[in-house]
Design a protein around this motif. Structure first.
Motif: not given
Length: 317
Positions: A35-45, A85-95, A97-103
């Motif tokens: 759920k947390m990963r999905v929320r971050i993904n939705n907020a990023m989009i 210009q959104m690369s930084g935001t996307i990269e932080y969100c991606h990191q 999400m990857q952390g939650f996915e690893d857990l």
């Protein structure tokens, strides 16, 4: 000083009830991470969509286009194919999400290990169960708990959203009730106990059953290397499991019993639009098999859960 002798302490084997309790707890943690990963993904989009020009006063179809563009934009940035210009935001969100996915992966591996102590673990390894392995078994028990507590398999169907619900003479599946107008009153939803999340888990299991509960011939080129099947290659079935058979039988039976499910509403089965163009609703086929396909998947999954419950009960005797 004498070295103390090593003693072989016997490993304590957990009871079925203890394993089920652990799986339920682990599945709750796993779902929370998803759920947390999905929320971050939705907020990023949504952030990227607003950057591209999205605003709430747009028409529904226009908003959907911006969301699709934003989703593709994020994918391109994460794949390293685009800089914006959104690369930084996307990269932080991606990191994040990857952390939650690893857990989530760590918890899932632990659940798969616990599944070895369940009564029907050996059964889940059988060839007939292709498409439903130890991980799926662990997730199902994480959602249902100890199957010994269910009087019959129909109660497990209900828990996983595989059973319909009757109200005022109408019998519908949970997803159909949700989209119906009027829908079920609040107290009826409570009695129904329907969970879209548990139903989605059962749907994912059905996808694996349809795809993996069958073995077809592989294809090779002139040098013996593996290649993809082409349109000219015949489909040679080497083996077909019980769930794939059930899916195909139910799908064809639904087509015969419910012709209204099949005929394309957009072209009324004529395969063309009023202007004479190929219908984009059915891609010029005149019929749509989606509802029959879903019906076949449903019955295949119900058969699996029935067998699972029966083998569980046999294993704990």
């Amino acid at each position: 000083m004498a070295t103390p002798k090593k003693t072989n302490t016997p490993t304590t084997i957990p009871t079925v009830a203890e394993v089920c309790t652990e799986l339920v707890t682990a599945q709750r943690r796993r779902v929370s991470l998803i759920k947390m990963r999905v929320r971050i993904n939705n907020a990023m989009i949504m952030s990227v969509a607003e950057f591209l020009g999205y605003h709430g006063s747009m028409e529904k179809c226009e908003r959907a286009d911006y969301i699709a563009q934003a989703s593709e934009h994020c994918k391109q940035v994460m794949d390293g194919k685009l800089s914006s210009q959104m690369s930084g935001t996307i990269e932080y969100c991606h990191q994040s999400m990857q952390g939650f996915e690893d857990l989530e992966d760590t918890i899932t591996k632990g659940m798969t290990g616990l599944a070895r102590h369940l009564p029907c673990f050996e059964w889940s390894q059988d060839k007939d169960q292709r498409g439903f392995g130890p991980t799926s078994l662990a997730v199902v028990i994480g959602e249902t708990g100890n199957l010994s507590l269910y009087p019959n398999f129909r109660h497990v169907w209900k828990r996983l959203g595989l059973a319909p619900y009757e109200y005022k003479g109408q019998t519908k599946m949970g997803s159909t009730w949700k989209s119906s107008k009027p829908s079920l009153p609040g107290e009826e939803w409570t009695k129904f106990g329907y969970s879209p999340r548990r139903r989605s888990i059962a749907y994912l299991i059905s996808e694996n059953l349809v795809k993996l509960n069958i073995i077809t011939q592989g294809y090779k080129d002139d040098k013996g290397a593996k290649r993809k099947k082409t349109a000219d290659d015949p489909v040679v079935v080497l083996w077909k499991g019980p769930y794939r058979q059930k899916y195909e039988e139910a799908k064809q039976q639904a087509k015969l019993n419910h012709p209204e499910w099949v005929k394309c509403e957009k072209c009324n089965g004529t395969k063309k639009t009023p202007s004479g163009k190929k219908c984009d609703g059915c891609l010029g086929k005149g019929e749509k098999m989606k509802r029959c396909d879903l019906h076949g998947r449903l019955l295949a999954t119900k058969l699996l859960i029935k067998y699972l419950w029966c083998n569980w009960r046999d294993g704990v005797k």
